[in-house]
Enzyme design. Structure first.
Site, PDB file in Angstrom:
ATOM      1  N   ASP A   2       1.792  -9.885 -20.023  1.00 48.38           N
ATOM      2  CA  ASP A   2       0.625  -8.992 -19.927  1.00 48.38           C
ATOM      3  C   ASP A   2      -0.491  -9.479 -20.839  1.00 48.38           C
ATOM      4  O   ASP A   2      -1.306  -8.687 -21.313  1.00 48.38           O
ATOM      5  CB  ASP A   2       1.056  -7.564 -20.299  1.00 48.38           C
ATOM      6  N   LYS A  38      -4.384 -13.879 -18.356  1.00 45.28           N
ATOM      7  CA  LYS A  38      -3.772 -14.116 -17.033  1.00 45.28           C
ATOM      8  C   LYS A  38      -3.667 -15.613 -16.714  1.00 45.28           C
ATOM      9  O   LYS A  38      -2.713 -16.028 -16.068  1.00 45.28           O
ATOM     10  CB  LYS A  38      -4.570 -13.390 -15.947  1.00 45.28           C
ATOM     11  N   ASP A  55       2.402  -8.322 -15.198  1.00 50.51           N
ATOM     12  CA  ASP A  55       1.403  -7.313 -14.873  1.00 50.51           C
ATOM     13  C   ASP A  55       0.163  -7.994 -14.289  1.00 50.51           C
ATOM     14  O   ASP A  55      -0.079  -9.190 -14.513  1.00 50.51           O
ATOM     15  CB  ASP A  55       1.011  -6.521 -16.135  1.00 50.51           C
ATOM     16  N   ASN A  56      -0.633  -7.247 -13.521  1.00 50.08           N
ATOM     17  CA  ASN A  56      -1.968  -7.686 -13.086  1.00 50.08           C
ATOM     18  C   ASN A  56      -1.993  -8.905 -12.180  1.00 50.08           C
ATOM     19  O   ASN A  56      -2.960  -9.683 -12.208  1.00 50.08           O
ATOM     20  CB  ASN A  56      -2.857  -7.988 -14.304  1.00 50.08           C
ATOM     21  N   GLU A  69      -4.225   0.308 -13.559  1.00 48.58           N
ATOM     22  CA  GLU A  69      -4.025   1.511 -14.386  1.00 48.58           C
ATOM     23  C   GLU A  69      -5.206   2.481 -14.287  1.00 48.58           C
ATOM     24  O   GLU A  69      -6.361   2.084 -14.391  1.00 48.58           O
ATOM     25  CB  GLU A  69      -3.783   1.122 -15.865  1.00 48.58           C
TER      26      GLU A  69
HETATM   27  O1  LIG Z   1      -6.871  -9.019 -19.866  1.00 48.07           O
HETATM   28  C1  LIG Z   1      -5.927  -8.235 -19.807  1.00 48.07           C
HETATM   29  N1  LIG Z   1      -4.906  -8.304 -20.664  1.00 48.07           N
HETATM   30  C2  LIG Z   1      -4.911  -9.355 -21.707  1.00 48.07           C
HETATM   31  C3  LIG Z   1      -5.744  -8.946 -22.940  1.00 48.07           C
HETATM   32  C4  LIG Z   1      -5.892 -10.050 -23.954  1.00 48.07           C
HETATM   33  C5  LIG Z   1      -4.554 -10.644 -24.348  1.00 48.07           C
HETATM   34  C6  LIG Z   1      -4.688 -11.566 -25.539  1.00 48.07           C
HETATM   35  N2  LIG Z   1      -3.357 -11.953 -25.968  1.00 48.07           N
HETATM   36  C7  LIG Z   1      -2.401 -11.101 -26.328  1.00 48.07           C
HETATM   37  C8  LIG Z   1      -1.280 -11.824 -26.711  1.00 48.07           C
HETATM   38  C9  LIG Z   1      -1.595 -13.180 -26.558  1.00 48.07           C
HETATM   39  C10 LIG Z   1      -0.869 -14.373 -26.803  1.00 48.07           C
HETATM   40  N3  LIG Z   1      -1.470 -15.565 -26.582  1.00 48.07           N
HETATM   41  C11 LIG Z   1      -2.742 -15.604 -26.116  1.00 48.07           C
HETATM   42  C12 LIG Z   1      -3.498 -14.472 -25.848  1.00 48.07           C
HETATM   43  C13 LIG Z   1      -2.909 -13.256 -26.085  1.00 48.07           C
HETATM   44  C14 LIG Z   1      -5.957  -7.124 -18.810  1.00 48.07           C
HETATM   45  C15 LIG Z   1      -7.165  -6.837 -18.167  1.00 48.07           C
HETATM   46  C16 LIG Z   1      -7.238  -5.785 -17.240  1.00 48.07           C
HETATM   47  C17 LIG Z   1      -8.529  -5.489 -16.545  1.00 48.07           C
HETATM   48  C18 LIG Z   1      -9.724  -5.536 -17.266  1.00 48.07           C
HETATM   49  C19 LIG Z   1     -10.929  -5.257 -16.635  1.00 48.07           C
HETATM   50  C20 LIG Z   1     -10.929  -4.915 -15.281  1.00 48.07           C
HETATM   51  F1  LIG Z   1     -12.101  -4.623 -14.675  1.00 48.07           F
HETATM   52  C21 LIG Z   1      -9.744  -4.863 -14.572  1.00 48.07           C
HETATM   53  C22 LIG Z   1      -8.538  -5.154 -15.203  1.00 48.07           C
HETATM   54  C23 LIG Z   1      -6.108  -5.003 -16.956  1.00 48.07           C
HETATM   55  C24 LIG Z   1      -4.905  -5.311 -17.590  1.00 48.07           C
HETATM   56  O2  LIG Z   1      -3.764  -4.571 -17.338  1.00 48.07           O
HETATM   57  C25 LIG Z   1      -4.815  -6.362 -18.510  1.00 48.07           C
HETATM   58  O3  LIG Z   1      -3.588  -6.621 -19.085  1.00 48.07           O
HETATM   59 MG   LIG Z   2      -2.049  -5.600 -18.031  1.00 38.31          MG
END
Ligand SMILES: O=C(NCCCCCn1ccc2cnccc21)c1cc(-c2ccc(F)cc2)cc(O)c1O
Ligand SMILES: [Mg+2]
Length: 214
Positions: free
Chosen positions: A141, A144, A169-170, A199
């Site tokens: 998660d 992506k 996820d996603n 979500e």
């Molecule tokens: O971007 C998403 N998640 C990732 C967030 C940053 C993770 C950073 N990070 C954490 C551990 C790690 C380890 N290594 C490198 C990087 C690391 C996300 C986005 C949406 C979304 C957003 C806007 C929209 F319009 C529609 C959907 C919905 C979701 O459910 C999501 O999960």
């Molecule tokens: Mg997610």
């Protein structure tokens, strides 16, 4: 200065949830994000699918890539058997600090090890630093575009065994097309898509469950 979204989400937990009651923490976050301010938690609809996969796998070792505020961490940890371990990785220290407080409010800190860092640096060190041989379940998660390279890295580091389950996820929104192509076409995975919604919205999204065949 203005508070951050994770800080406001933590405030909603501290105001509306009961300490030591993971269900009330989950409910408080879902209510806040549905009615006050959207946030990128896996949410209640996909969360039920996550719950069913966790219950089916009944994992002793879990890796979560992407903690955010700890919502899915709490969902997973509340279902784990007594001595099971969940390692969760968060990139952003300020967000990790919020997640620690959410996990503590749920009373699940003994089942969870939250690590701060980037997956590419962290994955090769897991065996040696955390004494984990293989993971029974991995919840993807985080960024992506990292799903595919990190899956290949976990394979190379011998962190997956015959039967390990990857749950991503996603895979539709924001999407992970190269990851989907890989797990659906590789003879080393048995993959299945669980259709759901992004979500707290009506937008299509879903979880991809992929069993590593060894
Ligand atoms: O971007 C998403 N998640 C990732 C967030 C940053 C993770 C950073 N990070 C954490 C551990 C790690 C380890 N290594 C490198 C990087 C690391 C996300 C986005 C949406 C979304 C957003 C806007 C929209 F319009 C529609 C959907 C919905 C979701 O459910 C999501 O999960
Ligand atoms: Mg997610």
């Amino acid at each position: 200065t203005r508070s951050t979204r994770p800080q406001r989400l933590l405030g909603a937990v501290q105001k509306n949830a009961t300490r030591g009651d993971p269900g009330s923490v989950i409910q408080a976050i879902d209510h806040y994000c549905r009615n006050k301010e959207w946030a990128m938690n896996v949410g209640d609809e996909k969360g039920c699918i996550l719950d069913s996969v966790v219950s089916e796998v009944n994992p002793a070792t879990v890796l979560e890539l992407g903690t955010y505020c700890g919502y899915s961490t709490v969902r997973i940890a509340r279902l784990l058997p007594p001595h099971a371990k969940l390692i969760t990785l968060e990139f952003n220290p300020a967000v990790a600090a919020i997640a620690r407080q959410v996990i503590a409010w749920a009373g699940l800190e003994d089942k969870v090890q939250l690590v701060e860092g980037a997956s590419g640096d962290f994955i090769p060190r897991i065996k040696e630093q955390f004494g984990v041989k293989t993971f029974d379940l991995v919840f993807l998660d985080h960024w992506k575009e990292y799903y595919l390279p990190d899956t290949k890295l976990m394979e190379e580091c011998g962190l997956l065994r015959k039967g390990s389950v990857l749950l991503a996820d996603n895979v539709v929104c924001p999407g992970a097309p190269d990851y989907l192509e890989y797990v659906r076409s590789s003879p080393r995975y048995e993959s299945r898509y669980f259709k759901s919604h992004l979500e707290y919205t009506k937008v299509e999204d879903g979880l991809e469950k992929s069993v590593f065949l060894g």
